[in-house]
Motif scaffolding. Structure first.
Motif, short mmCIF file in Angstrom:
data_model
loop_
_atom_site.label_atom_id
_atom_site.label_comp_id
_atom_site.label_asym_id
_atom_site.label_seq_id
_atom_site.Cartn_x
_atom_site.Cartn_y
_atom_site.Cartn_z
N HIS A 1 -2.76 -4.67 -11.06
CA HIS A 1 -4.03 -4.04 -10.74
C HIS A 1 -4.71 -4.80 -9.61
N ALA A 2 -4.73 -6.12 -9.70
CA ALA A 2 -5.35 -6.95 -8.66
C ALA A 2 -4.63 -6.79 -7.32
N LEU A 3 -3.31 -6.64 -7.37
CA LEU A 3 -2.54 -6.41 -6.14
C LEU A 3 -2.97 -5.11 -5.48
N ALA A 4 -3.14 -4.06 -6.28
CA ALA A 4 -3.58 -2.77 -5.73
C ALA A 4 -4.95 -2.90 -5.09
N ARG A 5 -5.87 -3.59 -5.75
CA ARG A 5 -7.22 -3.76 -5.20
C ARG A 5 -7.20 -4.61 -3.94
N SER A 6 -6.33 -5.61 -3.91
CA SER A 6 -6.21 -6.45 -2.72
C SER A 6 -5.74 -5.63 -1.53
N LEU A 7 -4.74 -4.78 -1.77
CA LEU A 7 -4.18 -3.97 -0.69
C LEU A 7 -5.20 -2.96 -0.17
N THR A 8 -5.93 -2.32 -1.07
CA THR A 8 -6.89 -1.32 -0.62
C THR A 8 -8.10 -1.96 0.06
N ALA A 9 -8.47 -3.16 -0.37
CA ALA A 9 -9.56 -3.87 0.31
C ALA A 9 -9.16 -4.18 1.75
N TRP A 10 -7.93 -4.61 1.94
CA TRP A 10 -7.42 -4.86 3.29
C TRP A 10 -7.42 -3.57 4.11
N ALA A 11 -6.96 -2.48 3.51
CA ALA A 11 -6.88 -1.21 4.23
C ALA A 11 -8.24 -0.75 4.71
N ARG A 12 -9.28 -0.96 3.90
CA ARG A 12 -10.62 -0.57 4.30
C ARG A 12 -11.11 -1.38 5.49
N CYS A 13 -10.71 -2.63 5.56
CA CYS A 13 -11.13 -3.51 6.67
C CYS A 13 -10.31 -3.27 7.93
N HIS A 14 -9.08 -2.80 7.77
CA HIS A 14 -8.16 -2.66 8.91
C HIS A 14 -7.47 -1.30 8.82
N ALA A 15 -8.27 -0.24 8.84
CA ALA A 15 -7.76 1.10 8.55
C ALA A 15 -6.69 1.56 9.53
N LYS A 16 -6.86 1.34 10.82
CA LYS A 16 -5.89 1.83 11.80
C LYS A 16 -4.58 1.08 11.69
N SER B 1 2.80 2.69 -0.02
CA SER B 1 2.44 3.59 1.08
C SER B 1 1.52 4.70 0.58
N ASP B 2 1.84 5.25 -0.59
CA ASP B 2 0.99 6.30 -1.17
C ASP B 2 -0.39 5.74 -1.52
N VAL B 3 -0.44 4.51 -2.02
CA VAL B 3 -1.73 3.89 -2.32
C VAL B 3 -2.57 3.81 -1.06
N LEU B 4 -1.98 3.38 0.05
CA LEU B 4 -2.71 3.28 1.31
C LEU B 4 -3.12 4.66 1.81
N ARG B 5 -2.23 5.61 1.70
CA ARG B 5 -2.52 6.96 2.19
C ARG B 5 -3.69 7.58 1.43
N ARG B 6 -3.69 7.43 0.12
CA ARG B 6 -4.78 7.97 -0.67
C ARG B 6 -6.09 7.24 -0.38
N GLU B 7 -6.01 5.94 -0.27
CA GLU B 7 -7.22 5.16 -0.02
C GLU B 7 -7.88 5.55 1.29
N LEU B 8 -7.09 5.69 2.34
CA LEU B 8 -7.65 5.97 3.66
C LEU B 8 -8.03 7.43 3.83
N ALA B 9 -7.58 8.29 2.94
CA ALA B 9 -7.95 9.70 3.01
C ALA B 9 -9.32 9.96 2.41
N GLU B 10 -9.85 9.00 1.65
CA GLU B 10 -11.11 9.19 0.95
C GLU B 10 -12.27 8.58 1.73
N PRO B 11 -13.50 9.11 1.53
CA PRO B 11 -14.67 8.47 2.14
C PRO B 11 -14.80 7.03 1.67
N ALA B 12 -15.39 6.20 2.50
CA ALA B 12 -15.49 4.77 2.20
C ALA B 12 -16.19 4.50 0.88
#
Length: 224
Positions: free
Chosen positions: A144-159, A194-205
């Motif tokens: 769970h913590a790994l998923a949150r770590s990855l999505t936190a990074w994606a929000r900071c470095h979306a492109k 990859s799906d985790v990142l795709r879903r995260e970046l598809a949603e409003p912040a």
């Protein structure tokens, strides 16, 4: 279980690659510093000109005055020095080789993007390791913590996170396979992240915290 998970994650192949290169304190022959010149260039270009293809020339130009064609091909391409995938191949364990094959690129710029993702994600991974080391966490909670770590990074470095069809940082893929201890193929780990990142970046912040949990099953384990 946290101590076992910490030992698994802290002895990863990519962790060793990063420590060996980033830990070099030599001012005269510091390959990591050269890599970082190009990592910053790639991250900056992806953030400032989304949707435009990167070439070695634009990466070198953005890296001026330190950028040079000769040094670019020292850090990227089939003949680059100290490639991340070479350490994975040399490790020779099935999961390591499988991850290397996933990230084996014919295009030098794409290879550089892969390593840039690892470099960019690394502070988030270090924070994850600190949590695993200092908190009593079950296997499921660590995932769970790994998923949150990855999505936190994606929000900071979306492109950067979205580049190469939302390919996750290779170290996150390795971490997930290590946590599953041989029960999850590297290809499935990479596809899921990859799906985790795709879903995260598809949603409003504003929905970021919710999306970080969306890929976790009712038991707390990542649904892969």
């Amino acid at each position: 279980m946290s101590s076992t998970n910490f030992e698994d994650l802290s002895t990863s192949v990519i962790g060793g690659w990063h420590e060996r290169l980033a830990g070099n304190t030599s001012a005269r022959r510091n390959h990591w510093q050269t890599k970082e010149v190009y990592f910053r260039s790639v991250a900056g270009l992806l953030a400032s000109r989304p949707g435009r293809a990167l070439t070695w020339k634009c990466v070198v130009t953005a890296a001026l005055p330190l950028g040079r064609r000769s040094t670019f091909y020292e850090v990227a391409g089939a003949h680059a020095r100290h490639r991340m995938i070479d350490d994975l191949i040399a490790d020779s364990r099935p999961d390591s080789v499988a991850i290397a094959l996933l990230y084996l690129r014919t295009d030098a710029v794409e290879q550089l993007i892969d390593e840039t993702k690892v470099w960019s994600y690394w502070p988030f991974r270090q924070q994850l390791l600190t949590s695993v080391r200092t908190e009593e966490m079950t296997d499921q909670q660590v995932e769970h913590a790994l998923a949150r770590s990855l999505t936190a990074w994606a929000r900071c470095h979306a492109k950067l996170a979205a580049a190469l069809d939302h390919s996750p940082p290779a170290c996150a893929v390795e971490d997930l396979t290590l946590l599953r201890r041989g029960r999850l193929a590297a290809t499935r780990a990479a596809s899921h992240l990859s799906d985790v990142l795709r879903r995260e970046l598809a949603e409003p912040a504003a929905e970021g915290p919710v999306r970080a949990l969306a890929s976790v099953s009712a038991t707390g384990r990542l649904d892969v």
